[in-house]
Design an enzyme around this catalytic site. Sequence first.
Site, PDB file in Angstrom:
ATOM      1  N   ASP A  75     103.935  46.041 109.569  1.00 26.36           N
ATOM      2  CA  ASP A  75     103.968  45.676 110.988  1.00 26.36           C
ATOM      3  C   ASP A  75     102.611  45.887 111.648  1.00 26.36           C
ATOM      4  O   ASP A  75     101.771  46.635 111.151  1.00 26.36           O
ATOM      5  CB  ASP A  75     104.994  46.543 111.735  1.00 26.36           C
ATOM      6  CG  ASP A  75     106.423  46.022 111.585  1.00 26.36           C
ATOM      7  OD1 ASP A  75     106.627  44.998 110.903  1.00 26.36           O
ATOM      8  OD2 ASP A  75     107.333  46.644 112.164  1.00 26.36           O
ATOM      9  N   ASP A  76     102.450  45.266 112.803  1.00 22.65           N
ATOM     10  CA  ASP A  76     101.294  45.477 113.694  1.00 22.65           C
ATOM     11  C   ASP A  76      99.980  44.952 113.129  1.00 22.65           C
ATOM     12  O   ASP A  76      98.912  45.453 113.474  1.00 22.65           O
ATOM     13  CB  ASP A  76     101.129  46.965 114.062  1.00 22.65           C
ATOM     14  CG  ASP A  76     102.417  47.597 114.595  1.00 22.65           C
ATOM     15  OD1 ASP A  76     103.270  46.844 115.108  1.00 22.65           O
ATOM     16  OD2 ASP A  76     102.558  48.826 114.508  1.00 22.65           O
ATOM     17  N   HIS A  98     108.352  44.030 118.387  1.00 20.01           N
ATOM     18  CA  HIS A  98     107.579  45.271 118.412  1.00 20.01           C
ATOM     19  C   HIS A  98     108.403  46.321 119.162  1.00 20.01           C
ATOM     20  O   HIS A  98     108.947  46.048 120.232  1.00 20.01           O
ATOM     21  CB  HIS A  98     106.256  44.998 119.148  1.00 20.01           C
ATOM     22  CG  HIS A  98     105.305  46.143 119.179  1.00 20.01           C
ATOM     23  ND1 HIS A  98     104.996  46.909 118.065  1.00 20.01           N
ATOM     24  CD2 HIS A  98     104.554  46.670 120.192  1.00 20.01           C
ATOM     25  CE1 HIS A  98     104.100  47.835 118.402  1.00 20.01           C
ATOM     26  NE2 HIS A  98     103.821  47.717 119.689  1.00 20.01           N
TER      27      HIS A  98
END
Length: 303
Positions: free
Chosen positions: A13-14, A134
């Site tokens: 993620d991210d 998110h």
Amino acid sequence: LRMLQVKLIVTGDDFGYCPRRNQGIVDCFLAGAISNVSLLVNGSAAADAAELARRYNIPIGLHANLSEGSPVCEVLKTNSSLLNQDGFFHGKMGFRTALSKGLLNMSEVKQELRAQVELFQELTGHLPPHMDGHQHVHVLPEVRHVFAEVLEEYGIKYTRVPIEPGLHNCDWIPPSLMDFYLGVEEDSFNTVDVFTKHGIRWADIYIGLSTMGRNMSVSSIRSAIDSAILQLPAEAGHSSAVTVELMVHPGYPSVPPAGGCGQGPDDFSQSRERLHELQTLIKPELQSYYKSRNIQLCSFKDL
């Protein structure tokens, strides 16, 4: 254990958060330790991330962000219910508070989600095969409906539903964080019907809350996967293969001022926890565990 064929999607993620996060994620991918990434299109290094994904052929989806940093939709940057008095998104908990008080305009949520899909397409040259939220904002009340409509509109088939088997037995998670996770779990249960109605799919098993940051180890990943597979109902028709998504956050620590989504990098990003995840994920013992369990790494577009 039943020798099921397990298709494991290890999602970093991210992606796009900062150059050092990007580098860590790429190193992980090249080591065969993650098989999928999700991009923060409002991240300060999003364009660089999209370029890296193209260069290394990394399967990439969208990490829709309504809680950290700035919107990407021009109209919403100045005057919208999604912003706090400083002109940024409300934050992980602030977003939830504003939502529960009825302060968020859902048509603005939809507008921003669409803008993020469009920007993703602009950066990568394709629509995201998967899209999640998110800080798990996509399973929140009201938001879940709008999110599902946007996915259906763009024909995005896959998302993430963060219901983690065995979460309740994880006594190493501090109470305040556990409260947050149980809230995410409850929201997720209430989202299943909505996503199903819109024809959206997700992995059979989700793992990632119990294995975040310092809690990640080869044995924590191994036992999370093993116990989740053991808990699968035998009659669920998983005779051939079962899909698992493992959410991870590898990277090298951010060095301010670089990073973030408009406000600079947060504490978790500057901590060594992401480096710890990276170092754990690339361990050969983990790779040999995958082999021994007939676990094959893949991405959503391989399903």
